[in-house]
Design a protein around this motif. Structure first.
Motif, PDB file in Angstrom:
ATOM      1  N   GLY A 277      44.412 -52.672 -25.091  1.00 13.82           N
ATOM      2  CA  GLY A 277      43.932 -53.138 -23.857  1.00 13.82           C
ATOM      3  C   GLY A 277      42.274 -53.281 -23.791  1.00 13.82           C
ATOM      4  N   VAL A 278      41.711 -53.102 -25.096  1.00 17.04           N
ATOM      5  CA  VAL A 278      40.349 -53.262 -25.199  1.00 17.04           C
ATOM      6  C   VAL A 278      39.872 -54.500 -25.757  1.00 17.04           C
ATOM      7  CG1 VAL A 278      38.382 -52.621 -26.613  1.00 17.04           C
ATOM      8  CG2 VAL A 278      40.109 -51.003 -26.065  1.00 17.04           C
ATOM      9  N   TYR A 291      27.119 -48.122 -20.358  1.00 18.46           N
ATOM     10  CA  TYR A 291      27.202 -46.523 -20.800  1.00 18.46           C
ATOM     11  C   TYR A 291      28.238 -46.732 -22.233  1.00 18.46           C
ATOM     12  CZ  TYR A 291      25.357 -44.968 -16.272  1.00 18.46           C
ATOM     13  OH  TYR A 291      24.514 -45.002 -15.555  1.00 18.46           O
ATOM     14  N   SER A 292      28.370 -47.702 -22.801  1.00 20.61           N
ATOM     15  CA  SER A 292      29.227 -47.770 -24.138  1.00 20.61           C
ATOM     16  C   SER A 292      30.665 -47.863 -23.863  1.00 20.61           C
ATOM     17  CB  SER A 292      28.906 -47.000 -25.132  1.00 20.61           C
ATOM     18  OG  SER A 292      27.379 -47.233 -25.411  1.00 20.61           O
ATOM     19  N   ARG A 293      31.005 -48.037 -22.619  1.00 22.72           N
ATOM     20  CA  ARG A 293      32.481 -47.740 -22.149  1.00 22.72           C
ATOM     21  C   ARG A 293      33.296 -49.197 -22.443  1.00 22.72           C
ATOM     22  NH1 ARG A 293      33.807 -45.103 -16.630  1.00 22.72           N
ATOM     23  NH2 ARG A 293      34.454 -43.182 -18.081  1.00 22.72           N
ATOM     24  N   VAL A 296      38.985 -50.380 -21.473  1.00 23.22           N
ATOM     25  CA  VAL A 296      39.763 -49.115 -20.985  1.00 23.22           C
ATOM     26  C   VAL A 296      38.694 -48.013 -20.776  1.00 23.22           C
ATOM     27  CG1 VAL A 296      41.637 -47.514 -22.020  1.00 23.22           C
ATOM     28  CG2 VAL A 296      41.399 -50.063 -22.682  1.00 23.22           C
ATOM     29  N   GLU A 297      39.134 -47.416 -19.868  1.00 25.42           N
ATOM     30  CA  GLU A 297      38.408 -46.248 -19.117  1.00 25.42           C
ATOM     31  C   GLU A 297      38.078 -44.999 -20.089  1.00 25.42           C
ATOM     32  OE1 GLU A 297      38.143 -43.307 -15.250  1.00 25.42           O
ATOM     33  OE2 GLU A 297      39.777 -44.804 -15.795  1.00 25.42           O
ATOM     34  N   SER A 298      38.910 -44.820 -20.783  1.00 24.35           N
ATOM     35  CA  SER A 298      39.090 -43.720 -21.865  1.00 24.35           C
ATOM     36  C   SER A 298      38.460 -44.036 -23.247  1.00 24.35           C
ATOM     37  CB  SER A 298      40.297 -42.940 -21.927  1.00 24.35           C
ATOM     38  OG  SER A 298      41.324 -43.844 -22.511  1.00 24.35           O
ATOM     39  N   ILE A 299      38.246 -45.250 -23.674  1.00 31.88           N
ATOM     40  CA  ILE A 299      37.701 -45.656 -24.915  1.00 31.88           C
ATOM     41  C   ILE A 299      36.517 -46.369 -24.827  1.00 31.88           C
ATOM     42  CG2 ILE A 299      38.291 -47.286 -26.813  1.00 31.88           C
ATOM     43  CD1 ILE A 299      41.218 -47.079 -25.753  1.00 31.88           C
ATOM     44  N   GLY A 319      24.837 -43.302 -29.741  1.00 28.30           N
ATOM     45  CA  GLY A 319      25.914 -42.203 -29.903  1.00 28.30           C
ATOM     46  C   GLY A 319      25.140 -40.949 -28.996  1.00 28.30           C
ATOM     47  N   GLN A 320      23.942 -40.920 -29.108  1.00 25.27           N
ATOM     48  CA  GLN A 320      23.346 -39.600 -28.162  1.00 25.27           C
ATOM     49  C   GLN A 320      23.583 -39.841 -26.750  1.00 25.27           C
ATOM     50  OE1 GLN A 320      21.134 -37.273 -29.448  1.00 25.27           O
ATOM     51  NE2 GLN A 320      21.270 -36.063 -27.578  1.00 25.27           N
ATOM     52  N   ALA A 321      23.486 -41.172 -26.415  1.00 26.13           N
ATOM     53  CA  ALA A 321      23.491 -41.465 -24.800  1.00 26.13           C
ATOM     54  C   ALA A 321      24.992 -41.309 -24.415  1.00 26.13           C
ATOM     55  CB  ALA A 321      23.109 -43.078 -24.710  1.00 26.13           C
ATOM     56  N   PHE A 322      25.902 -41.830 -25.274  1.00 26.54           N
ATOM     57  CA  PHE A 322      27.325 -41.632 -24.864  1.00 26.54           C
ATOM     58  C   PHE A 322      27.737 -39.999 -24.864  1.00 26.54           C
ATOM     59  CE2 PHE A 322      31.072 -40.174 -27.140  1.00 26.54           C
ATOM     60  CZ  PHE A 322      32.098 -40.391 -26.150  1.00 26.54           C
TER      61      PHE A 322
END
Length: 448
Positions: A277-278, A291-293, A296-299, A319-322
């Motif tokens: 679903g991405v 926010y790099s989301r 799909v909410e969990s990916i 990567g740091q921000a995530f």
């Protein structure tokens, strides 16, 4: 989160993946990273780091020549490609070990297999093992684009160029971006007859026009050939092992190596993202929010695979921000404005902020200050190569909105100058700063 095998499962151990994983682990998350090749990613293994070491090696060609004017006699100097190549690859091995050690020190589990996404909270390893995670982070980077022409399999990319058995006597480099121009400079200094082919008539799209024009002028003076408005028709291998390249708008060319440097494509093929679903973009890039989301909410996804800005420091920031957002309870976004960059050509280019063209289109009234000079070292060496610095200011308050340079050490100088642009300093602030003399950098505070 105890219902899952991990709090975070990262696919890809490049710059963004390593930073995100170790910071998430420092926040207390249970983290695993799957990497099918080597820890470190494009930058460390087959990109910025080994390429910059080749740039250093290439500079000695001119430095040794120039040293005579400074009283040095360097006789019987012979370049050994295999010695440089092997030393560079040994450094890559060392860095690979350090990156692994960083993850292990933070108790991040390294899984040396390819992983694909098989659900919102599930990944499948190459051996068929399934792992679950509260959050999945995709950091699979990008790969070189290869033109689809007959015989394209006879060419190489930036992945293979570090492993050549010898320096090709004649090399055709396809592309006009930073990778193409960097390798053009490298191989030219190593003694190759270099020709660069590009389907348009411009180098380094996105960089300031004055810098692009100056690099073309200097590169031509150094003996690099250019074939503009040309596309591949085909590549044929001759009996002696050389290659005959046919192209549009130009005669055929005989070379010993064809290097494709025509951009990079996000590595999303076969990852199972769409089935999960991405949402992907036209180039296969993963679409993400601030926010790099993903959709799909969990990916989540960071780095070159999202095709935002394909630069290592940007991937590290993402990567740091995530990690801070998802596992540190500190929502953080990345500011993509005013990102400095450099091209390690011969000589290098560096820039930050708007180009002159962008500033005129966006601001209307602008003031441009330039310094076109011959570095002191070049004067004594008898080298006619000139440097060019440009400061672009908002016409109303002379706030500096862009700085662009082509000069020896331009990237080193630009890092500090970029802070000034990011901070919104004005031309008056630069004028009020005392110069460090004699340096090339002093030109930034002497323009009138």
């Amino acid at each position: 989160m105890a219902d899952y095998d991990y709090d975070l499962f990262t696919i890809g151990a490049g710059s963004g993946g390593v930073r995100a994983s170790r910071v998430a682990a420092a926040h207390g998350a249970r983290v695993a990273v799957a990497e099918e090749y080597r820890v470190g990613g494009t930058c460390v293994i087959r990109g910025c780091v080994p390429k910059k070491l080749l740039v250093y090696g290439a500079h000695f060609a001119e430095d040794l020549q120039d040293s005579r004017a400074f009283g040095w006699t360097a006789e019987n100097c012979v370049f050994d490609w295999k010695a440089l190549r092997d030393n560079v690859l040994a450094e890559v091995d060392r860095l690979n070990g350090l990156y692994r050690q960083t993850l292990e020190n933070h108790k991040v589990e390294i899984i040396e297999q390819r992983a694909t996404v098989s659900g919102p909270h599930e990944v499948t390893l190459a051996d068929g093992t399934r792992k679950t995670a509260k959050v999945i982070l995709v950091c699979t980077g990008a790969r070189p684009h290869i033109p689809s022409c007959p015989g394209h399999e006879l060419g190489i990319t930036s992945n293979e160029v570090f492993h050549l058995d010898e320096v090709p006597k004649r090399i055709l480099i396809s592309g006009a971006g930073y990778i193409a121009n960097e390798f053009a400079g490298i191989f030219n200094e190593f003694g190759s007859k270099v020709t660069l082919i590009n389907r348009s008539d411009q180098l380094l799209r996105g960089y300031d026009e004055s810098m692009r024009d100056r690099l073309l002028q200097i590169s031509t003076m150094k003996g690099i050939g250019f074939r503009f408005n040309a596309e591949f028709r085909g590549i044929h291998k001759n009996e002696d092992g050389s290659l005959r390249v046919s192209m549009t708008n130009h005669d055929d060319l005989e070379v010993d190596c064809v290097l494709f440097a025509t951009g990079r494509l996000p590595n999303t093929e076969g990852l199972g993202l769409e089935d999960a679903g991405v949402e992907l973009g036209a180039k296969g890039e993963i679409k993400v929010d601030k926010y790099s989301r993903t959709s799909v909410e969990s990916i989540y996804a960071v780095g070159d695979v999202t095709d935002r800005i394909q630069l290592t420091p940007v991937a590290i920031r993402e990567g740091q921000a995530f990690a801070d957002t998802v596992f540190g309870n500190k929502p953080t976004t990345v500011d993509y404005s005013c990102v400095p960059s450099a091209v390690f050509s011969h000589p290098p280019i560096a820039g930050v902020g708007m180009t002159e063209g962008e500033a005129r289109n966006k601001l209307g009234a602008v003031k441009v200050y330039q310094s076109d000079f011959r570095p002191m070292k070049n004067v004594l060496a008898g080298r006619n190569e000139r440097s060019l610095y440009k400061i672009i200011c908002d016409g109303e308050d002379e706030r500096i909105v862009g700085i662009h340079m082509i000069s020896p050490d331009a990237p080193e100088i630009m890092q500090a100058a970029a802070i000034a642009v990011k901070a919104g300093l004005t031309k008056a602030d630069f004028d009020a700063t005392v110069a460090i003399h004699p340096t090339m950098a002093e030109e930034l505070v002497l323009m009138r």
